[in-house]
Motif scaffolding. Structure first.
Motif, PDB file in Angstrom:
ATOM      1  N   LYS A   1      -0.716  34.241 -21.349  1.00  0.00           N
ATOM      2  CA  LYS A   1      -1.228  33.923 -20.013  1.00  0.00           C
ATOM      3  C   LYS A   1      -2.494  33.085 -20.074  1.00  0.00           C
ATOM      4  O   LYS A   1      -2.848  32.412 -19.133  1.00  0.00           O
ATOM      5  CB  LYS A   1      -1.554  35.217 -19.262  1.00  0.00           C
ATOM      6  N   CYS A   2      -3.218  33.216 -21.214  1.00  0.00           N
ATOM      7  CA  CYS A   2      -4.538  32.599 -21.309  1.00  0.00           C
ATOM      8  C   CYS A   2      -4.525  31.171 -21.806  1.00  0.00           C
ATOM      9  O   CYS A   2      -5.566  30.563 -21.935  1.00  0.00           O
ATOM     10  CB  CYS A   2      -5.420  33.410 -22.260  1.00  0.00           C
TER      11      CYS A   2
ATOM     12  N   ILE B   1      -3.642  31.160 -10.950  1.00  0.00           N
ATOM     13  CA  ILE B   1      -4.955  31.490 -10.428  1.00  0.00           C
ATOM     14  C   ILE B   1      -5.559  32.576 -11.307  1.00  0.00           C
ATOM     15  O   ILE B   1      -4.965  33.636 -11.506  1.00  0.00           O
ATOM     16  CB  ILE B   1      -4.898  31.889  -8.939  1.00  0.00           C
ATOM     17  N   ARG B   2      -6.672  32.235 -11.912  1.00  0.00           N
ATOM     18  CA  ARG B   2      -7.378  33.174 -12.780  1.00  0.00           C
ATOM     19  C   ARG B   2      -8.686  33.532 -12.104  1.00  0.00           C
ATOM     20  O   ARG B   2      -9.486  32.652 -11.807  1.00  0.00           O
ATOM     21  CB  ARG B   2      -7.628  32.551 -14.154  1.00  0.00           C
ATOM     22  N   VAL B   3      -8.858  34.803 -11.808  1.00  0.00           N
ATOM     23  CA  VAL B   3     -10.104  35.265 -11.204  1.00  0.00           C
ATOM     24  C   VAL B   3     -10.992  35.727 -12.351  1.00  0.00           C
ATOM     25  O   VAL B   3     -10.633  36.656 -13.085  1.00  0.00           O
ATOM     26  CB  VAL B   3      -9.857  36.410 -10.206  1.00  0.00           C
TER      27      VAL B   3
ATOM     28  N   LEU C   1      -3.922  38.074  -0.650  1.00  0.00           N
ATOM     29  CA  LEU C   1      -3.341  36.828  -0.129  1.00  0.00           C
ATOM     30  C   LEU C   1      -2.028  36.497  -0.844  1.00  0.00           C
ATOM     31  O   LEU C   1      -1.075  36.044  -0.216  1.00  0.00           O
ATOM     32  CB  LEU C   1      -4.343  35.681  -0.275  1.00  0.00           C
ATOM     33  N   LEU C   2      -1.965  36.738  -2.145  1.00  0.00           N
ATOM     34  CA  LEU C   2      -0.719  36.508  -2.890  1.00  0.00           C
ATOM     35  C   LEU C   2       0.378  37.454  -2.387  1.00  0.00           C
ATOM     36  O   LEU C   2       1.531  37.055  -2.202  1.00  0.00           O
ATOM     37  CB  LEU C   2      -0.936  36.716  -4.391  1.00  0.00           C
TER      38      LEU C   2
ATOM     39  N   LYS D   1       1.102  32.189 -11.339  1.00  0.00           N
ATOM     40  CA  LYS D   1       0.593  33.106 -12.374  1.00  0.00           C
ATOM     41  C   LYS D   1      -0.744  33.663 -11.905  1.00  0.00           C
ATOM     42  O   LYS D   1      -1.624  32.885 -11.499  1.00  0.00           O
ATOM     43  CB  LYS D   1       0.357  32.355 -13.681  1.00  0.00           C
ATOM     44  N   PHE D   2      -0.905  34.967 -11.966  1.00  0.00           N
ATOM     45  CA  PHE D   2      -2.153  35.600 -11.534  1.00  0.00           C
ATOM     46  C   PHE D   2      -2.741  36.386 -12.702  1.00  0.00           C
ATOM     47  O   PHE D   2      -2.038  37.130 -13.373  1.00  0.00           O
ATOM     48  CB  PHE D   2      -1.881  36.542 -10.360  1.00  0.00           C
TER      49      PHE D   2
END
Lengths: 279, 279
Positions: free
Chosen positions: B21-22, B33-35, B125-126, B136-137
């Motif tokens: 994912k990274c 979206i990466r928080v 929101l997603l 991708k979250f």
């Protein structure tokens, strides 16, 4: 040689300008002891400041299981003093003695060094020995185990939370029970550390029973083993369905509050925007 | 060009092997979206994984005050969408819309993204848009403000703790009061976020009055402004002597439990080793 784009080099410059304590410079003749947090264990979540402290240490002290998390190249040329589980006092005394002898010592913790870790015990030994003027003491924060677990679960914290360790080695069980009830009654998200040891397998069941007096059976429970380490396992169950067999001392549990829900394959505690704004 | 000793390079290798994912790879065609958490703000406490996410983002979204904490070189070539305070929903919607359009978006938070930050609102929101399969979250943890504050204070946490925000914008004040009383009565160390805003200057006084029903006047209180940022200020007072004028919205307070004491010029919460072992 490192290039100018080098993160560690960049970090050194920042440290030199922003935090003299971090230069690892012992020109004062004083030894130093830096209690650092490795974060969950993955190099990608190790703060440059903690990495820099290790690179500039004469000696690295820590529990064997944590020292193993540090890359071999980073430990090259450092004396490594590692001790087994349950030897915290011996470990911290070694670190303090080495610092008193004028060396720059790093005491390694996993997660954050101030959360159920060694920062406090090192301070107690420095206090007892009246060594605050003899030795430079610094705590370098790290990413705690419970926020690493939370990130893998989605967004289970988000609102007010409480952290409780189920280890009754140093804390009377009655006090732990009171904290569980208070946190559950006041609707905190609850992070549970040290949930289940071989010697006290029953504590987890007792703790969950207390929380269930205040939370519905369907309350989500995140069960995270070895976050960001080999063997990582992330599960989401409920207070009713969770299986104690999935839990050991390396597990962090996150119990949702009254509004926490399962969203997609993740855990979500809304902060309350939807009550106030149109989302 | 970066050398092989390069931390970021090293981090990329770790990420590629440990966490697909990274990689920031959007070959799937999906946006992401990466928080991420910047930690307290000092580059030395920014996790390499969060740095890597910024370096590989098409767009960086965040509150202007947090985006300013990111070094300019790191933001070069990224589209930056920053919004003012109180525009959380607008900010997160921008991030989600950009990710839906196929871009790799980083949503920037200070501290840890799961603690009073944006991970939850982005998930809401997603969820609302049924976008979990479209985008991708990922949440990348950071060093929280309260553990950064604790490190500067010495070792004030160490034992069970509770975190409470005094902001009643999204939470009824009665609920906040109940949590303060429960945490104080059950002897948690208490971290206070959002302690004092211009619009609600009285909340802090009310909160301290509640805690003082359960704790002695001499209970240490750590007052940390701008931890690891320009203008950092670290003070230790007591419940009796603390001055509300030293506190603003950027302050984190840490209120000791019944055994917390001032040690040297720092704050120490013993975990209980001295009751069990000879130190």
């Amino acid at each position: 040689m490192r290039s100018s784009g080098d993160e560690t080099g960049k970090c050194k410059r920042n440290i030199n300008t922003q935090n003299q304590k971090c230069t690892g410079d012992s020109s004062s003749g004083k030894g130093s002891i830096r209690v650092i947090g490795l974060g969950p264990g993955d190099d990608c979540l190790l703060a440059p400041q903690a990495r820099y402290a290790i690179e500039n240490a004469d000696a690295v002290v820590g529990y064997t299981g944590y020292v193993k998390l540090i890359s071999k190249t980073l430990l090259e040329g450092r004396e490594v003093l590692s001790t087994g589980m349950m030897a915290e006092v011996e470990r911290c005394r070694k670190a303090v003695e080495s610092a008193v002898s004028g060396r720059n010592v790093v005491m390694v913790c996993s997660g954050d060094p101030g959360i159920y870790a060694m920062a406090g015990l090192v301070m107690e030994l420095l206090e007892k020995g009246k060594l605050f003027d003899e030795v430079k003491f610094e705590v370098i924060p790290g990413i705690p185990a419970f926020t690493a677990a939370a990130a893998l679960l989605g967004a289970p914290l988000m609102h007010d939370f409480a952290s409780i360790s189920l280890s009754d080695l140093l804390t009377p069980w009655e006090k732990i029970e009171k904290r569980l009830a208070a946190a559950a009654d006041a609707d905190f998200v609850i992070a549970i550390y040290n949930p289940r040891s071989k010697n006290r397998p029953e504590n987890l069941g007792k703790a969950i029973a207390i929380v269930r007096k205040y939370r519905v059976d369907s309350t989500p429970v995140g069960i995270v083993n070895k976050a960001y380490r080999d063997g990582q396992k992330v599960q989401i169950a409920t207070l009713e369905t969770m299986n104690e067999q999935d839990v050991d001392m390396q597990t962090v549990l996150i119990i949702g509050n009254s509004s926490t829900r399962i969203s997609g394959e993740m855990m979500l505690t809304p902060r309350g925007y939807s009550n106030k704004y149109d989302i």
